[in-house]
Design an enzyme around this catalytic site. Sequence first.
Site, PDB file in Angstrom:
ATOM      1  CG  LEU B  57      71.590  80.293  88.367  1.00 30.23           C
ATOM      2  CD1 LEU B  57      71.706  81.550  87.432  1.00 30.23           C
ATOM      3  CD2 LEU B  57      72.733  80.374  89.500  1.00 30.23           C
ATOM      4  CG  ASP B  58      69.712  76.637  83.405  1.00 34.87           C
ATOM      5  OD1 ASP B  58      70.798  76.856  83.665  1.00 34.87           O
ATOM      6  OD2 ASP B  58      69.116  76.710  82.362  1.00 34.87           O
ATOM      7  CB  VAL B  59      72.392  72.124  85.777  1.00 37.30           C
ATOM      8  CG1 VAL B  59      73.355  71.260  86.096  1.00 37.30           C
ATOM      9  CG2 VAL B  59      70.928  71.587  86.670  1.00 37.30           C
ATOM     10  CB  ALA B  61      73.424  79.376  84.365  1.00 37.27           C
ATOM     11  CD  GLN B 192      68.929  80.895  84.111  1.00 36.20           C
ATOM     12  OE1 GLN B 192      68.371  80.028  84.573  1.00 36.20           O
ATOM     13  NE2 GLN B 192      68.831  81.964  84.756  1.00 36.20           N
TER      14      GLN B 192
END
Lengths: 454, 259
Positions: B57-59, B61, B192
Amino acid sequence: AAAAMWGALRGVRRPPPALRRGLAKPAGPRSVRQLREAEEAAPVFQYVGKAAKRKDRVYVWGFCYSGALGVPSFVKPDVGWKKPRRIQTTPYRLETEEKISSAACGYGFTLLSSNTTDITKVWGMGLNKDSQLGFQRSRRERTKGYEYVLEPSPIPLPLEKPQQTRVLQVSCGRAHSLILTDSEGVFTMGNNSYGQCGRKVVEDETYSESHLIHQLKEFDSRVVQVVCGQDHSLFRTKKGAVYACGWGADGQTGLGHYNITSVPTKLCGDIAGVNIIQVSSYGDCCLAVSDEGDVFGWGNSEYLQLASVTETTQVNVPRHLPFKVGKIKEAACGGTGNIVLTEEGNVFVWGYGILGKGPNLIETAVPEMIPPSLFGRSDFNPDIRVAHVRCGLSQFAALTNRGELFVWGKNIRGCLGTGRMEDQYFPWRVTVPGEVVDVACGVDHMVSMVKSFT
Amino acid sequence: LNAAPGRAPRQHVRFLPAPGDGGATGLVAARVPVLADHPLVRGPRFRRLKIGAGHRLDVKASGVFVLGIGHGNALLTDLYNCHLTKVYTVGGLFGKATDDFSDTGKLVEKTTFDHITREKLERILAVIQGTNHKALLMHSNIDMKTQEAYEMAVKGLIRPMGKSPPIITAIRCLQLTLPEFQLEIHCLHETQQYLRKIVHEIGLELKSSAVCTQVRRIRDGVFTLDDALLRTQWNLQSIQNAIWDCQLKVKTELEKTLG
């Protein structure tokens, strides 16, 4: 001397302010306020306005060498290093001058027609060996005609009022074609060796390079639909009656005999007195749908198309097919298989060949339903329905209410448009860049009329 | 964790000299705890914890992020091999196009968007769903000509069970109030940034431009927002309760998919 130099260097100053150029401040990371101001000052582009209309386009795919796709560069490339393309496996856009309202695919040729009141209303391309596209005057010799037409070429019709009559529908068979107009009856062209053009059979007539276009006017009421079978023609009138002419050895004329008919004659049998709202045929079997949702069939039954009512392989009188599938909205006949669409949006197939329920179902006399989940219906999209069904010679096509096109059947020379050359045993989406409004299926090619998205 | 009562020390039988009159040679069998298990000898039970992460899960999101602790890391690999879909809520804004497809990027272009209607958006989404459904069938590596392929396609069970490019299994519009809109996307093997790119491409298809303002994962396989722990709940008791509640769900899902 060295000491003097050092002294001068130590005292070096920047050039006096009057000589300095007024450069802008050095560029550094811009603050949030600067970014916001720059954004607000940026110009806004408008690509399409509020009242932009969706464009109508035509996409074609299938076998190219007959010229039926209407793209000359597939057969004769315009650049020397390109090779002629034998098969177009995915939809390819065909540029047309007018909005095409009706299209039909025959056996190696295509007819496109527009609803306009201009003089040119019908264009044809493909095989013209029997003048099924009319007389296409050759540019090299004014007396000869073209045998293969590679581009959509206008077909001159002998209309009385060319700037008022509109062409409603076109239909193509194996070597003949029918054009339906709103006030001047039906025009027929092409091969007449079995009387399928509605005129008397002339012995040893040469059909190629023929200028003859026959006009049919005598029906009980206005003709609203014309359908071409392989070598016969069916006409449906406004009162709900069906007329037929042409070859009858399989009983496809439905007139009670197996002979040739050269004058359109009214059909009796189970459809006498019934208001028929749709007729369909492509090979040697015919289906008719009445306004009450019943389906009637006649013609060839070698592939179990009519085996639910009779064991004989040829039926020459229309018979009611007692299927308990619900009220039928539309029917389509292929060469060996048939398909019907009910009011609820379900699709039923029967006959022989690749019917669309996997490789195990080869033939059935009783209609089998194709599960709606194959057309995209799921808990996520519960209201997807099939809106239209069409048949080619051994292919089926279904259009959903979302504008998606599903095809299945034998992939003869890439006519399915899936991008692969293998046969398709269950409904498969064809990716067309637009919402498909109508599709016409032929033996080895297909034409679709598409509306763009925005 | 270390403050919780630990394992009881092992007991063994030792022959100890009998108490009583000194010098007697009797031995009495007695059950005594093993000295090696004494807490002062052993030290704290947990010095480190192995924590593994599920799908990335990237920053920019937010949403459900699955972690495995200790022996749960093996279950993480199994869950990855199940190839279950993830559900995201993606928020977007029409009228702008930026270089990294999100609203914090450098502005590339501004366009009008008053011609966009819900109908047009739904049409585009239907086409995206259709092409991705085709990709789903193609990447699942089964022979289209078999009867099993037909039956699985009918039931909707066809899924790529190996590596595949990102595939969207379902997409629909939750709300559209110009210029903002919200989509719900069910997808497989995605990142994402890919979802932000999809938002950008939807803008292009509608002859305008769009940027992505929010990406939130609502479901990751069997874990939904209800199972997720909030920032205030990051303590031992809630973590233990959460693990206990999810155990059954994870077990049934693994059995169903991997057999």
